[in-house]
Motif scaffolding. Structure first.
Motif, PDB file in Angstrom:
ATOM      1  N   THR A 102       0.650  -1.118  -0.053  1.00  0.00           N
ATOM      2  CA  THR A 102       0.046   0.030  -0.094  1.00  0.00           C
ATOM      3  C   THR A 102       0.790   1.280   0.074  1.00  0.00           C
ATOM      4  O   THR A 102       1.289   1.742   1.141  1.00  0.00           O
ATOM      5  N   HIS A 103       1.193   1.743  -1.113  1.00  0.00           N
ATOM      6  CA  HIS A 103       1.773   3.164  -1.201  1.00  0.00           C
ATOM      7  C   HIS A 103       0.603   4.033  -1.239  1.00  0.00           C
ATOM      8  O   HIS A 103       0.992   5.173  -0.648  1.00  0.00           O
ATOM      9  N   SER A 104      -0.546   3.837  -1.316  1.00  0.00           N
ATOM     10  CA  SER A 104      -1.843   4.700  -1.431  1.00  0.00           C
ATOM     11  C   SER A 104      -2.859   3.906  -0.807  1.00  0.00           C
ATOM     12  O   SER A 104      -3.355   3.097  -1.200  1.00  0.00           O
ATOM     13  N   SER A 105      -3.505   4.446   0.328  1.00  0.00           N
ATOM     14  CA  SER A 105      -4.610   3.960   0.814  1.00  0.00           C
ATOM     15  C   SER A 105      -6.011   3.890   0.017  1.00  0.00           C
ATOM     16  O   SER A 105      -6.641   3.258   0.020  1.00  0.00           O
ATOM     17  N   ASP A 160       2.421  -5.320   5.448  1.00  0.00           N
ATOM     18  CA  ASP A 160       2.916  -4.614   6.411  1.00  0.00           C
ATOM     19  C   ASP A 160       4.450  -4.871   6.585  1.00  0.00           C
ATOM     20  O   ASP A 160       4.890  -5.533   7.473  1.00  0.00           O
ATOM     21  N   THR A 161       5.022  -3.916   5.757  1.00  0.00           N
ATOM     22  CA  THR A 161       6.453  -3.789   5.872  1.00  0.00           C
ATOM     23  C   THR A 161       6.952  -2.447   5.506  1.00  0.00           C
ATOM     24  O   THR A 161       6.403  -1.699   5.051  1.00  0.00           O
ATOM     25  N   VAL A 162       8.106  -2.333   5.917  1.00  0.00           N
ATOM     26  CA  VAL A 162       9.065  -0.986   5.596  1.00  0.00           C
ATOM     27  C   VAL A 162       7.948   0.328   5.686  1.00  0.00           C
ATOM     28  O   VAL A 162       7.656   0.726   4.765  1.00  0.00           O
ATOM     29  N   PRO A 163       7.516   0.670   7.221  1.00  0.00           N
ATOM     30  CA  PRO A 163       6.897   1.724   7.311  1.00  0.00           C
ATOM     31  C   PRO A 163       7.332   2.840   6.807  1.00  0.00           C
ATOM     32  O   PRO A 163       6.397   3.738   6.542  1.00  0.00           O
ATOM     33  N   TYR A 179       5.515   2.556   3.081  1.00  0.00           N
ATOM     34  CA  TYR A 179       4.096   2.094   3.105  1.00  0.00           C
ATOM     35  C   TYR A 179       3.023   2.709   3.888  1.00  0.00           C
ATOM     36  O   TYR A 179       3.558   3.105   5.208  1.00  0.00           O
ATOM     37  N   GLN A 180       1.913   2.883   3.628  1.00  0.00           N
ATOM     38  CA  GLN A 180       0.858   3.452   4.495  1.00  0.00           C
ATOM     39  C   GLN A 180       0.564   2.399   5.584  1.00  0.00           C
ATOM     40  O   GLN A 180       0.933   1.114   5.531  1.00  0.00           O
ATOM     41  N   ASP A 181       0.074   2.784   6.720  1.00  0.00           N
ATOM     42  CA  ASP A 181      -0.353   2.024   7.597  1.00  0.00           C
ATOM     43  C   ASP A 181      -1.244   0.809   7.379  1.00  0.00           C
ATOM     44  O   ASP A 181      -2.482   1.042   6.768  1.00  0.00           O
TER      45      ASP A 181
END
Length: 208
Positions: free
Chosen positions: A9-12, A34-37, A40-42
């Motif tokens: 998710t680069h864009s939610s 869920d990687t590299v915060p 990427y978005q939450d």
């Protein structure tokens, strides 16, 4: 077989559109990376938006970890989604290599992850599925003991899929948990007790 797709998710906003498209196309589930915060978005905020914009498709992290996301946080999150969207949240979990290393933390061990998953399942809805991602025997065996599903990151290596699936089932049997033999399947295969699921990686339109 139930099919799922995974989105980093680069864009939610784009992830919401992606989840709606997956539901329309008839997919069973949408996994949110869920990687590299930093990049990427939450995951969980995005999952909440995707739940609100869909009606049927299952949604969950594919995969999260219990280092940057302590098991208590994941357990409470699972319970919350279980209340708001019953039966639709699943938890994909692994040791957290990318997410942990990117912020200077050490990934979990398989032994610790087993205990963390057991803790999560104690707080989460009883029907929540837990998918453990692994690419070696220790991870496969851990999944056999505490997960409902095994995600194998071995590509189309049929020998590896069969071998690790067998290790998971053997560990499950040794732990006194019944399981049903099913064939392995797909690019990121999933040995499901009693079902088989296949995941395929995909991205939002602005994926880098």
């Amino acid at each position: 077989m139930r099919l799922g797709v995974i989105n980093l998710t680069h864009s939610s906003r784009a992830a919401v559109t992606f989840a709606q498209a997956a539901e329309t196309a008839g997919f069973w589930g949408v996994g949110i990376g869920d990687t590299v915060p930093e990049r990427y978005q939450d995951t969980y905020v995005t999952a909440a938006a995707c739940f609100a914009a869909t009606e049927r498709v299952r949604i969950g992290p594919t995969v999260t970890n219990t280092v940057t996301r302590h098991w208590s946080v994941l357990g409470a999150t699972a319970r919350t989604f279980g209340e708001l969207y019953p039966g639709r949240f699943f938890a994909g979990v692994a040791t957290g290599d990318g997410a942990c290393h990117s912020v200077g933390l050490t990934p979990s061990t398989w032994a610790k992850l087993e205990g963390d998953v057991a803790n999560v399942r104690g707080w989460a809805p009883s029907d929540m599925e837990v998918h453990i991602a692994a690419s070696g025997p220790r991870g496969a065996e851990a999944a056999g003991r505490v997960a409902t599903d095994l995600i194998l990151g071995t590509g189309l290596d049929v020998t590896a899929l069969r071998t690790l699936s067998a290790r998971a089932r053997a560990a499950r049997t040794a732990a006194g948990i019944s399981c049903w033999a099913r064939p392995m399947s797909a690019r990121r295969g999933c040995a499901r007790w009693p079902r088989t699921r296949a995941w395929t990686a995909a991205g939002s339109r602005n994926r880098r």
